[in-house]
Design a protein around this motif. Structure first.
Motif, PDB file in Angstrom:
ATOM      1  N   VAL A  91      -4.030  -4.572   7.417  1.00  0.00           N
ATOM      2  CA  VAL A  91      -3.791  -3.344   7.519  1.00  0.00           C
ATOM      3  C   VAL A  91      -2.834  -2.896   8.320  1.00  0.00           C
ATOM      4  CG1 VAL A  91      -4.960  -1.138   7.747  1.00  0.00           C
ATOM      5  CG2 VAL A  91      -5.996  -2.700   6.154  1.00  0.00           C
ATOM      6  N   THR A  92      -2.983  -3.494   9.555  1.00  0.00           N
ATOM      7  CA  THR A  92      -2.255  -3.170  10.860  1.00  0.00           C
ATOM      8  C   THR A  92      -0.468  -3.567  10.530  1.00  0.00           C
ATOM      9  OG1 THR A  92      -3.786  -3.558  12.454  1.00  0.00           O
ATOM     10  CG2 THR A  92      -1.503  -3.321  13.280  1.00  0.00           C
ATOM     11  N   ASP A  93      -0.412  -4.714   9.618  1.00  0.00           N
ATOM     12  CA  ASP A  93       0.834  -4.905   9.233  1.00  0.00           C
ATOM     13  C   ASP A  93       1.255  -4.251   7.964  1.00  0.00           C
ATOM     14  OD1 ASP A  93       0.688  -7.052  11.222  1.00  0.00           O
ATOM     15  OD2 ASP A  93      -0.140  -8.560   9.621  1.00  0.00           O
ATOM     16  N   GLY A  94       0.510  -3.307   7.525  1.00  0.00           N
ATOM     17  CA  GLY A  94       1.187  -2.520   6.617  1.00  0.00           C
ATOM     18  C   GLY A  94       0.945  -2.693   5.167  1.00  0.00           C
ATOM     19  N   ILE A  95      -0.089  -3.587   4.630  1.00  0.00           N
ATOM     20  CA  ILE A  95      -0.548  -3.884   3.602  1.00  0.00           C
ATOM     21  C   ILE A  95      -0.906  -2.831   2.580  1.00  0.00           C
ATOM     22  CG2 ILE A  95      -2.950  -4.575   3.777  1.00  0.00           C
ATOM     23  CD1 ILE A  95      -2.424  -6.861   2.002  1.00  0.00           C
ATOM     24  N   LEU A  96      -1.533  -1.779   3.044  1.00  0.00           N
ATOM     25  CA  LEU A  96      -2.095  -0.790   2.082  1.00  0.00           C
ATOM     26  C   LEU A  96      -0.933   0.239   1.845  1.00  0.00           C
ATOM     27  CD1 LEU A  96      -5.425   0.502   3.655  1.00  0.00           C
ATOM     28  CD2 LEU A  96      -5.276  -0.368   1.332  1.00  0.00           C
ATOM     29  N   PRO A  97      -0.858   0.787   0.531  1.00  0.00           N
ATOM     30  CA  PRO A  97       0.028   1.733   0.322  1.00  0.00           C
ATOM     31  C   PRO A  97      -0.425   3.072   0.821  1.00  0.00           C
ATOM     32  CG  PRO A  97      -1.552   1.319  -1.712  1.00  0.00           C
ATOM     33  CD  PRO A  97      -2.000   0.227  -0.542  1.00  0.00           C
ATOM     34  N   ARG A  98      -1.544   3.344   1.175  1.00  0.00           N
ATOM     35  CA  ARG A  98      -1.983   4.474   1.994  1.00  0.00           C
ATOM     36  C   ARG A  98      -2.649   4.389   3.177  1.00  0.00           C
ATOM     37  NH1 ARG A  98      -6.198   6.697  -0.780  1.00  0.00           N
ATOM     38  NH2 ARG A  98      -6.312   5.268  -2.415  1.00  0.00           N
ATOM     39  N   PRO A  99      -2.647   5.108   4.092  1.00  0.00           N
ATOM     40  CA  PRO A  99      -3.336   4.817   5.503  1.00  0.00           C
ATOM     41  C   PRO A  99      -4.883   4.750   5.419  1.00  0.00           C
ATOM     42  CG  PRO A  99      -1.564   6.455   6.027  1.00  0.00           C
ATOM     43  CD  PRO A  99      -1.725   6.460   4.427  1.00  0.00           C
ATOM     44  N   VAL A 100      -5.412   3.856   6.196  1.00  0.00           N
ATOM     45  CA  VAL A 100      -6.876   3.920   6.013  1.00  0.00           C
ATOM     46  C   VAL A 100      -7.324   5.119   6.890  1.00  0.00           C
ATOM     47  CG1 VAL A 100      -6.752   2.380   8.213  1.00  0.00           C
ATOM     48  CG2 VAL A 100      -8.669   2.701   6.668  1.00  0.00           C
ATOM     49  N   MET A 101      -8.465   5.748   6.562  1.00  0.00           N
ATOM     50  CA  MET A 101      -8.995   6.620   7.125  1.00  0.00           C
ATOM     51  C   MET A 101     -10.183   6.331   8.167  1.00  0.00           C
ATOM     52  SD  MET A 101      -9.333  10.036   7.859  1.00  0.00           S
ATOM     53  CE  MET A 101      -8.401  10.968   6.861  1.00  0.00           C
ATOM     54  N   PHE A 102      -9.944   6.218   9.490  1.00  0.00           N
ATOM     55  CA  PHE A 102     -11.115   6.027  10.420  1.00  0.00           C
ATOM     56  C   PHE A 102     -11.813   7.322  10.667  1.00  0.00           C
ATOM     57  CE2 PHE A 102      -8.252   2.544  11.159  1.00  0.00           C
ATOM     58  CZ  PHE A 102      -9.194   1.568  11.376  1.00  0.00           C
TER      59      PHE A 102
END
Length: 468
Positions: A91-102
């Motif tokens: 996820v940090t490397d940008g694999i998701l098309p949308r930002p993760v919500m924390f």
């Protein structure tokens, strides 16, 4: 049970009307032993469904399996309170098309209840289910204890699926989730490995630095004036925090004190204090080890609570608001007492708030325990890489080389000085750390946002950027 029983996870998902773009929720009480998230998303992929948001209260290294489903477009969004391991790196490397919500452990049920996190299907890893579809976490080969984090999901989701490896004929001894919110039940060979509940070290430390921090932390509690009959307490599962609990136990014995409740993620050391009669109750939203799992199954004073009851700021009351003291860790703490437990100093995702900013906001005394230097990097920094917990809710930083008190708590600083504790300014601690390590190079990041950090009240407090 016959009416609710489905032959497979695939059948249950079909019956729930699964379609592209839905949100599926999961819980993390099996922690790094969980099998349910991975097997469910495999079933989703087999149905040809795409664009799913996985809303899991926490994600662990065992969920590396989800990376393949992200690459194939099955999963396009993540919503969580904590994330570690290979999935966090991806996820940090940008694999998701949308930002993760924390979110926080209290912010998540608030968002679910208010509808900003709408759950289409809640999938419950259910250690035991009876003939009517009632669920408990205290029985079965995969018993994990409290199911507190998934209770809000089942109360608000459109559909609820229980996945279990243990069916009890007749009724359960105790019920965590009642049958009238459960739509379907699926029996599988195994929902997970209960040994994986113990993620990381849940044991007393022998590290002299951690022991020094623990002694200083307990000295702060003792000098604060809060240690009296009815004292209510929460601590984490790190080495220094666990050791501080042992020192608290010694003080309470010596002072002949009787506490109110223990709160949060529960360990055997809290169970021992309950059984010794030092506290009235444990309020348990999650068991951190197998001793606490056994305790909640047999001791009526070891009470299961939901995430709503634990820390939802949108409720009329929650347990964190009644805490006298809480001990919390830090990846970084800055000169304004802001704390980061979401990323490392290079901006890589390694965790998340969990209950960190909830407990800090509620407690009368919030103590951050951390070494001055970790992995040759200063823990006290000029500005946190990522904001998790605002400094306005943090009272004290305890290190092995000194104790810094938030300037807003002058009366507390006076008490600690009167007790002859090694009080100093947080700038002094920062200076010591930099002299030991040298000044770190400034963190550089890319332009793409990979994570959004939401505070417990719903306000966005920071963004996480892809690694450069």
């Amino acid at each position: 049970m016959k009416r609710k029983h489905m032959a497979s996870i695939t059948d249950a998902l079909r019956q729930c009307g699964l379609k592209d773009g839905m949100t599926l929720s999961f819980h993390h009480h099996l922690r790094n032993g969980d099998h349910v998230v991975n097997m469910t998303m495999d079933a989703v992929a087999a149905l040809g469904i795409k664009d799913i948001t996985v809303a899991c209260s926490s994600l662990f290294p065992v969920h590396e399996h989800l990376i393949g489903h992200i690459r194939s477009g099955v999963i396009t969004g993540l919503d969580t309170d904590y994330m570690s391991g290979p999935l966090a790196k991806a996820v940090t490397d940008g694999i998701l098309p949308r930002p993760v919500m924390f979110r926080s452990h209290g912010g998540r049920p608030r968002a679910i209840g208010q509808g900003s996190l709408k759950i289409d299907i809640a999938v419950v890893a259910a250690p035991a289910v009876d003939g009517m579809g009632n669920i408990t976490g205290t029985e079965g080969p995969s018993a994990c204890g409290s199911l507190g984090y998934v209770i809000p999901d089942t109360q608000h989701a459109t559909k609820v699926i229980a996945i279990t490896d243990h069916v009890v004929e007749g009724g359960l001894h105790r019920v965590s989730i009642p049958h009238d919110v459960v739509d379907h039940v699926v029996v599988v060979d195994s929902i997970g490995d209960p040994v994986g509940i113990v993620s990381g070290s849940i044991s007393l430390t022998r590290d002299p630095v951690a022991l020094a921090i623990a002694r200083n932390a307990q000295a702060v509690i003792r000098a604060s004036g809060l240690l009296r009959d009815g004292f209510c307490y929460q601590t984490g599962a790190g080495g220094a925090s666990l050791a501080a609990s042992i020192f608290l136990r010694e003080d309470m014995r010596a002072m002949k004190l009787h506490g109110g409740f223990l709160l949060g993620g529960i360990t055997k050391y809290m169970v021992e204090m309950l059984e010794e009669g030092l506290f009235d109750n444990i309020f348990d939203v999650q068991c951190f080890d197998l001793d606490s799992v056994r305790s909640i199954a047999r001791n009526p004073r070891h009470v299961e609570i939901s995430a709503d009851t634990y820390a939802n700021p949108g409720r009329k009351g929650n347990c964190v608001d009644y805490l006298d003291a809480v001990l919390l860790g830090a990846t970084e703490i800055d000169l304004n007492f802001n704390v980061n437990v979401t990323t490392d100093s290079n901006g890589k995702i390694i965790g998340g708030s969990g209950g960190h900013n909830d407990a800090a906001a509620g407690a009368n005394l919030t103590i951050i325990v951390a070494p001055l230097v970790r992995a040759r990097l200063p823990i006290v920094v000029e500005k946190c890489t990522t904001l998790t917990t605002p400094g306005s809710t943090v009272d004290v930083l305890v290190t092995e080389r000194g104790i810094a008190v938030n300037p807003a708590r002058k009366e507390l600083a006076d008490r600690l000085c009167d007790a002859q504790l090694p009080v100093c300014g947080i700038e002094d601690l920062h200076g010591q750390a930099v002299r030991m390590t040298g000044k770190p190079r400034p963190h550089e990041h890319g332009d793409d946002i990979v994570g959004i950090v939401e505070y417990r009240d719903g306000n966005i407090v920071d963004h996480i950027y892809a690694t450069k």
